[in-house]
Design a protein around this motif. Structure first.
Motif, short mmCIF file in Angstrom:
data_model
loop_
_atom_site.label_atom_id
_atom_site.label_comp_id
_atom_site.label_asym_id
_atom_site.label_seq_id
_atom_site.Cartn_x
_atom_site.Cartn_y
_atom_site.Cartn_z
N THR A 1 10.45 -14.94 -5.78
CA THR A 1 10.96 -13.83 -4.98
C THR A 1 12.25 -13.26 -5.55
OG1 THR A 1 9.95 -14.75 -2.99
CG2 THR A 1 11.68 -13.10 -2.68
N GLU A 2 13.16 -14.14 -5.95
CA GLU A 2 14.46 -13.67 -6.43
C GLU A 2 14.45 -13.33 -7.91
OE1 GLU A 2 16.51 -12.74 -4.31
OE2 GLU A 2 15.39 -13.65 -2.66
N ASN A 3 13.28 -13.38 -8.54
CA ASN A 3 13.15 -12.92 -9.93
C ASN A 3 12.30 -11.66 -10.02
OD1 ASN A 3 14.58 -15.14 -10.91
ND2 ASN A 3 12.74 -16.40 -11.01
N SER A 4 11.97 -11.08 -8.86
CA SER A 4 11.03 -9.96 -8.86
C SER A 4 11.62 -8.75 -8.15
CB SER A 4 9.73 -10.37 -8.14
OG SER A 4 9.16 -11.51 -8.74
N ILE A 5 11.31 -7.58 -8.68
CA ILE A 5 11.60 -6.31 -8.00
C ILE A 5 10.29 -5.83 -7.40
CG2 ILE A 5 12.42 -3.94 -8.26
CD1 ILE A 5 13.96 -4.90 -10.75
N ILE A 6 10.30 -5.54 -6.11
CA ILE A 6 9.06 -5.23 -5.38
C ILE A 6 9.12 -3.78 -4.87
CG2 ILE A 6 7.58 -5.87 -3.45
CD1 ILE A 6 9.02 -8.66 -3.59
N PHE A 7 8.10 -2.99 -5.23
CA PHE A 7 7.95 -1.62 -4.73
C PHE A 7 6.80 -1.61 -3.73
CE2 PHE A 7 10.64 -0.65 -8.12
CZ PHE A 7 10.85 0.70 -8.29
N LEU A 8 6.99 -0.95 -2.61
CA LEU A 8 5.91 -0.72 -1.65
C LEU A 8 5.83 0.77 -1.39
CD1 LEU A 8 3.77 -1.68 0.45
CD2 LEU A 8 5.62 -1.76 2.13
N TYR A 9 4.65 1.35 -1.62
CA TYR A 9 4.48 2.78 -1.39
C TYR A 9 2.99 3.05 -1.14
CZ TYR A 9 3.19 2.51 -6.34
OH TYR A 9 2.62 2.14 -7.54
N SER A 10 2.70 4.21 -0.59
CA SER A 10 1.30 4.62 -0.43
C SER A 10 1.01 5.71 -1.45
CB SER A 10 1.02 5.11 0.99
OG SER A 10 1.64 6.36 1.21
N ASP A 11 -0.28 6.04 -1.63
CA ASP A 11 -0.60 7.02 -2.67
C ASP A 11 -0.74 8.44 -2.14
OD1 ASP A 11 -2.98 6.51 -1.35
OD2 ASP A 11 -4.21 6.49 -3.15
N HIS A 12 -0.62 8.64 -0.86
CA HIS A 12 -0.64 9.98 -0.27
C HIS A 12 -0.25 9.86 1.19
CE1 HIS A 12 -4.41 8.75 1.54
NE2 HIS A 12 -4.88 8.48 0.34
N GLY A 13 -0.25 10.97 1.90
CA GLY A 13 0.11 10.95 3.32
C GLY A 13 -0.96 10.30 4.17
N GLY A 14 -0.92 10.56 5.45
CA GLY A 14 -1.78 9.86 6.40
C GLY A 14 -3.26 10.19 6.24
N PRO A 15 -4.14 9.39 6.87
CA PRO A 15 -5.59 9.58 6.74
C PRO A 15 -6.19 10.53 7.76
CG PRO A 15 -5.15 7.58 7.97
CD PRO A 15 -3.80 8.15 7.60
N MET A 16 -5.39 10.99 8.71
CA MET A 16 -5.92 11.84 9.77
C MET A 16 -6.16 13.26 9.26
SD MET A 16 -6.25 10.11 12.66
CE MET A 16 -6.08 11.26 14.05
N PRO A 17 -6.95 14.08 9.98
CA PRO A 17 -7.15 15.46 9.57
C PRO A 17 -5.83 16.21 9.40
CG PRO A 17 -8.69 14.87 11.32
CD PRO A 17 -7.74 13.71 11.17
N ARG A 18 -5.80 17.10 8.42
CA ARG A 18 -4.63 17.89 8.01
C ARG A 18 -3.51 17.01 7.44
NH1 ARG A 18 0.13 20.69 9.37
NH2 ARG A 18 0.16 22.93 8.91
N GLN A 19 -3.90 15.89 6.91
CA GLN A 19 -2.94 15.01 6.24
C GLN A 19 -3.37 14.80 4.79
OE1 GLN A 19 -2.45 11.56 8.86
NE2 GLN A 19 -1.34 12.77 10.36
N LYS A 20 -4.17 13.79 4.51
CA LYS A 20 -4.62 13.56 3.13
C LYS A 20 -5.25 14.83 2.54
CE LYS A 20 -7.65 10.62 0.36
NZ LYS A 20 -8.60 9.50 0.33
N ARG A 21 -4.95 15.09 1.26
CA ARG A 21 -5.45 16.22 0.46
C ARG A 21 -4.67 17.50 0.68
NH1 ARG A 21 -9.96 13.87 2.59
NH2 ARG A 21 -11.25 12.67 1.10
N LEU A 22 -3.77 17.54 1.65
CA LEU A 22 -3.02 18.77 1.88
C LEU A 22 -1.67 18.71 1.19
CD1 LEU A 22 -5.28 19.07 4.05
CD2 LEU A 22 -3.63 20.42 5.33
N ILE A 23 -1.14 19.88 0.89
CA ILE A 23 0.12 19.96 0.17
C ILE A 23 1.30 20.12 1.13
CG2 ILE A 23 0.38 22.45 -0.23
CD1 ILE A 23 0.55 21.61 -3.30
N TYR A 24 0.99 20.08 2.44
CA TYR A 24 2.06 19.99 3.42
C TYR A 24 2.66 18.58 3.37
CZ TYR A 24 -0.02 24.30 5.27
OH TYR A 24 -0.52 25.57 5.41
N ASP A 25 3.81 18.39 4.00
CA ASP A 25 4.44 17.06 3.96
C ASP A 25 3.55 15.98 4.57
OD1 ASP A 25 6.64 18.01 2.66
OD2 ASP A 25 8.10 17.43 4.20
#
Length: 446
Positions: free
Chosen positions: A151-175
């Protein structure tokens, strides 16, 4: 990953590979459902990507349940148990067996572009329950690092690859489609609990990783080292073109409080009938309510038959991007500023939005009518070393000693290699091209 591998890191990917092109053989030391940093040679540092797809939009499909393949995170030291898991992502637990981490009657905030209906509320519950499950899976992986004393020898990144899965979220260029979580844990509590407000883009991840490894950033990389606070971003940029079976052409630029969007196909509708997305119950509900004329102004915006050619939003005051300011007189200076920033970016990266997909492919394939094949590498012995080269510019060359039992992995070829007795194999691959045929050379024992 190839750069990190070249620096001596053991590189793994577990296990999603949505690169949009076939990766060269030397993209990773190991990639797949069993790939894990624990399999590295003793003492070798590692660069590992672990994918969690429990929160994927298919997690909203009915019948509801968790993807069984994701259970691997709970016993990733046990290859035999992992092997028994179904690989297809749509094989899920039965709803009666699916852990309930979030009470089903929880009241969730509903974005104004979605109606308050039982179907929407159920999908929101599924989304938050999936998030809670993913959180536990992430915890299981972090626990492995702790158990191995890393744990103390590692740098850990957590992120998702796009916005939420609900309609008007994923695939849109809005925030709702662009904005993602990013959490970084440094060893020994460095910067613990601090929140950074700077702008970061995915293209910054590769140069930032290389900078942390202490190596120069290649000139061709478009991103910035976002840990270098002396030169923070003024803007981030975004593009949208293909959505499964449909295409559009959209470009955007965002600063801290404003988003400017240019729609290059204003006569096309905002909403595109992506079949995969329409498996989501709340998406089908939206379509039915829209057809019946029962959506309010905010909810029906997505279903307009034409788009505004230009959109400008104050995302600090209008986070759901519902009030277009691009045609209001008082905002023309801001629009011009953002337009200039967007044009500079398009010029810098050589992006011509007027170019069709077919024209883009012709450029990438140098006007060949079919996908070109990477030239097979030549493999010769010079001065007691193996020298490998391909005539295809930009090709990556992978090689290995076929019979060497200590390492069956393909290695990156960078310079002439000391020869060993046995069969040498070499493959060349330019991403976007067909991989070359394998070249072999047998080195006899003296």
């Amino acid at each position: 990953s190839q750069y990190m591998q070249g620096l001596g890191y053991y590189t793994t990917n577990n296990y999603k590979t949505d690169y949009q092109f076939r990766a060269p053989k030397n993209a990773w030391d190991d990639s797949g459902i069993f790939a894990h940093w624990r399999n590295r040679p003793a003492g070798r540092p590692f660069f590992s990507v672990v994918n969690f797809t429990t929160t994927h939009e298919s997690g909203l499909f009915e019948p509801y349940g968790f993807r069984k393949v994701e259970m691997r995170h709970y016993f990733s030291d046990d290859a035999e148990r992992i092997a028994k898991l179904p690989r297809h992502p749509l094989e899920k637990t039965a709803e009666s067996e699916t852990a309930v981490h979030v009470p089903i009657d929880t009241e969730f905030p509903i974005p104004p572009y979605l109606p308050d209906t039982p179907a929407v509320r159920r999908d929101l519950w599924k989304m938050y329950n999936n998030l809670a499950e993913a959180d536990r899976q992430i915890g299981a992986v972090l626990q492995q690092l702790k158990e191995y004393g890393l744990t103390e020898n590692s740098i850990i990144f957590l992120y998702s690859d796009h916005g939420g899965p609900m309609p008007r979220q994923k695939r849109l260029i809005y925030d709702s489609g662009l904005k993602v979580p990013l959490i970084i844990r440094f060893p020994n509590g460095k910067k613990a609990g601090t929140i950074e407000e700077r702008l970061v883009s995915f293209v910054d991840f590769a140069p930032t990783t290389l900078a942390m490894a202490g190596v120069p950033i290649p000139d061709y990389m478009q991103g910035d080292n976002f840990l270098d606070t002396s030169d923070e971003r003024e803007y981030i940029y975004a593009a949208a073109d293909r959505f499964d079976g449909f295409t559009d052409t959209i470009r955007a630029v965002r600063d801290h409080c404003y988003k400017y969007i240019r729609n290059y196909r204003p006569n096309d509708p905002y909403y595109l009938p992506v079949a995969y997305r329409e498996k989501i119950p709340s998406m089908r509900e939206l379509l039915a309510l829209n057809a019946a004329g029962k959506l309010n102004e905010a909810q029906s915006q997505w279903f307009r038959k034409t788009k505004d050619a230009y959109e400008l939003f104050n995302v600090c005051n209008d986070p759901y991007e519902l009030s277009n300011l691009a045609y209001i007189k008082n905002y023309q200076n801001k629009r011009n500023e953002m337009e200039s920033a967007l044009n500079n970016w398009l010029k810098d990266i050589g992006d011509d939005p007027s170019r069709t997909e077919r024209q883009l492919i012709a450029t990438l394939w140098h006007d060949e009518s079919t996908q070109p094949k990477t030239q097979a590498p030549e493999l010769v012995i010079e001065n007691g070393k193996a020298v490998i080269a391909s005539e295809t510019p930009g090709a990556f060359i992978s090689f290995r000693y076929k019979e060497e039992k200590t390492s069956q992995n393909w290695q990156i070829y960078k310079e002439a290699q000391p020869i060993k007795p046995g069969l040498i194999e070499a493959v060349a691959h330019r991403p976007g091209y067909i991989e070359s045929a394998t070249t072999t050379l047998t080195v006899e024992k003296n």
